[in-house]
Write a protein that holds these residues in place. Structure first.
Motif, short mmCIF file in Angstrom:
data_model
loop_
_atom_site.label_atom_id
_atom_site.label_comp_id
_atom_site.label_asym_id
_atom_site.label_seq_id
_atom_site.Cartn_x
_atom_site.Cartn_y
_atom_site.Cartn_z
N VAL A 1 70.55 29.24 77.31
CA VAL A 1 70.03 27.26 77.58
C VAL A 1 68.81 27.21 76.16
O VAL A 1 68.15 28.80 75.81
CB VAL A 1 69.52 27.84 78.81
N ALA B 1 66.24 30.65 90.22
CA ALA B 1 64.95 31.16 90.72
C ALA B 1 64.60 29.98 91.34
O ALA B 1 64.81 28.81 91.46
CB ALA B 1 63.57 30.96 88.85
N GLY B 2 63.97 30.66 92.17
CA GLY B 2 63.42 29.69 93.86
C GLY B 2 62.23 30.64 95.03
O GLY B 2 62.50 31.61 94.31
N SER C 1 60.46 32.26 82.06
CA SER C 1 60.11 30.66 81.20
C SER C 1 61.27 29.87 81.99
O SER C 1 62.34 29.80 83.42
CB SER C 1 61.48 30.51 80.17
N ARG D 1 50.87 33.56 98.22
CA ARG D 1 51.41 34.07 97.68
C ARG D 1 50.74 35.42 96.68
O ARG D 1 50.55 36.08 97.38
CB ARG D 1 52.17 33.62 95.84
N VAL E 1 69.37 37.76 74.50
CA VAL E 1 68.56 36.76 75.04
C VAL E 1 66.92 36.94 76.08
O VAL E 1 68.01 36.99 76.88
CB VAL E 1 68.86 35.64 75.25
N GLY F 1 63.70 36.26 77.72
CA GLY F 1 62.56 34.41 78.20
C GLY F 1 61.33 35.58 78.39
O GLY F 1 60.77 35.48 77.29
N ASN F 2 60.95 35.55 79.80
CA ASN F 2 59.63 36.28 79.52
C ASN F 2 59.62 37.51 80.61
O ASN F 2 58.47 38.11 80.58
CB ASN F 2 58.66 35.68 80.42
N GLY F 3 59.90 38.16 80.28
CA GLY F 3 60.63 39.35 80.44
C GLY F 3 60.25 39.70 81.97
O GLY F 3 59.89 40.67 82.70
N SER F 4 59.69 38.41 83.17
CA SER F 4 59.64 38.91 84.43
C SER F 4 60.62 38.83 85.38
O SER F 4 60.45 39.54 86.54
CB SER F 4 58.60 37.53 84.80
N ASN F 5 62.01 39.27 84.82
CA ASN F 5 63.38 39.97 85.99
C ASN F 5 63.71 40.75 85.27
O ASN F 5 65.17 40.99 85.53
CB ASN F 5 64.08 38.34 86.27
#
Ligand SMILES: Cc1cc2nc3c(=O)[nH]c(=O)nc-3n(C[C@H](O)[C@H](O)[C@H](O)COP(=O)(O)OP(=O)(O)OC[C@H]3O[C@@H](n4cnc5c(N)ncnc54)[C@H](O)[C@@H]3O)c2cc1C
Length: 300
Positions: free
Chosen positions: A185, A138-139, A129, A211, A62, A64-68
């Motif tokens: 999820v 995430a934080g 996502s 950032r 699965v 999500g946005n592939g950012s991790n």
């Protein structure tokens, strides 16, 4: 019937792709092809895709946005099921936001601002996502998903849609029970406080500026490559080890923030993996600290 046809019959042409390059779906911009790439448009289709794979004992992943994510150059065998099209956000009551798994955290955060709800300011700069955000807890800047989480609608191991509360999600630093329990999820309800829109916007602007100053946002990456080791900061250890800017192939330790590995353009996953290994062994040798990857490494 082949898995591709089973999925295409239900999801429709154009929503199931063959040999889709994962570098098009990860913020690192690397990764070989997914055998099958499915894009369900609602929770029923998502459940169908998961169930079809499980029934046939067919591997699936699965996305999500592939950012991790760091997807290896051989790609992913089986089906990658993307949540990108599940992106509804709504306001079930004055203090709650519901977002489907694929809604982007920056969008959920902006939705909260638009409704004068505070608590999600930290999420505006996290390019993942909300489903991925729950899985990773995430934080940033003192906030994390755990602080606003109320319930999640998940597909459990038996393909039932169930609600999971805060306690059962068992959040800890950059992890949750989702992976261990095999939860997919589908949607998340968050509880937020009423706040002043001006204060919320100011806080978001402050986080955004911080950032921009500190992170290499113009280069492809997956954010912090390593988890924060207890008592240390990964970026500082890497900098003190003399690795700022160190490169293997087209992957480099960011000059701007040593905790980020960046793709200088046309890097392959093998470059990034070699660099991760190198950083881990130099930091271990110099400081006796083992850096664990925060980025999830998947594929062949
Ligand atoms: C520039 C940059 C800055 C970043 N800053 C931060 C930061 O400040 N704080 C932070 O915590 N992270 C940060 N990240 C990392 C990343 O954005 C987060 O980890 C985010 O939560 C990942 O979400 P995603 O949708 O991209 O998940 P993906 O990378 O797609 O997936 C991550 C994991 O979650 C699983 N997953 C995804 N969606 C679901 C779902 N619906 N159900 C079940 N499993 C699922 C995947 O299988 C995978 O194991 C940053 C990344 C970048 C590129």
């Amino acid at each position: 019937m082949e898995m591709f046809e089973i999925l295409q019959q239900r999801l429709g042409a154009g929503h199931v792709l063959l040999r889709e390059p994962m570098k098009n779906h990860t913020t690192f911009k690397v990764g070989g092809p997914a055998d099958i790439f499915a894009i369900p448009r609602n929770v029923d289709e998502l459940t169908f895709a998961i169930q079809a794979c499980r029934n046939a004992d067919f591997p699936y992943f699965v996305l999500g946005n592939g950012s991790n994510l760091l997807v290896r150059d051989g790609g992913i065998r089986g089906v990658v099921i993307s949540t990108a099209a599940l992106c509804e956000i709504c306001l079930p009551d004055d203090h709650k936001i519901y977002a489907q798994a694929g809604a982007m955290m920056p969008d959920v955060s902006k939705f909260a601002l638009a409704h004068g709800l505070c608590g999600l300011e930290f999420a505006e700069g996290i390019p993942g996502s909300i489903g991925g955000g729950v899985v990773m807890n995430a934080g940033a800047y003192g906030g994390e998903i755990k602080d606003v989480f109320c319930t999640a609608q998940v597909i459990d191991k038996n393909c039932r849609l169930i609600d999971i509360d805060l306690q059962s999600m068992d959040f800890a630093y950059r992890k949750s029970a989702a992976a261990a329990q095999g939860y997919i999820v589908c949607g998340v309800t968050m509880r937020l406080d009423k706040g002043s829109a001006a204060d919320i916007a100011a806080k978001m602007a402050d986080f955004r500026a911080r950032r921009r100053d500190k992170q290499p946002l113009t280069m492809p990456s997956a954010g912090s490559t390593f988890k924060r080791p207890p008592g240390h900061f990964a970026g500082k250890l890497i900098m003190d080890a003399g690795l700022r800017g160190f490169a293997i192939g087209r992957a480099a330790v960011s000059e701007k923030h040593c905790g980020f590995i960046v793709n200088k353009g046309d890097a392959v996953a093998a470059d990034i993996l070699s660099l991760i290994d190198h950083v881990q062994s130099v930091v271990m040798e110099k400081f006796g600290v083992m850096l664990e990857t925060e980025v999830k490494i998947v594929g062949e």
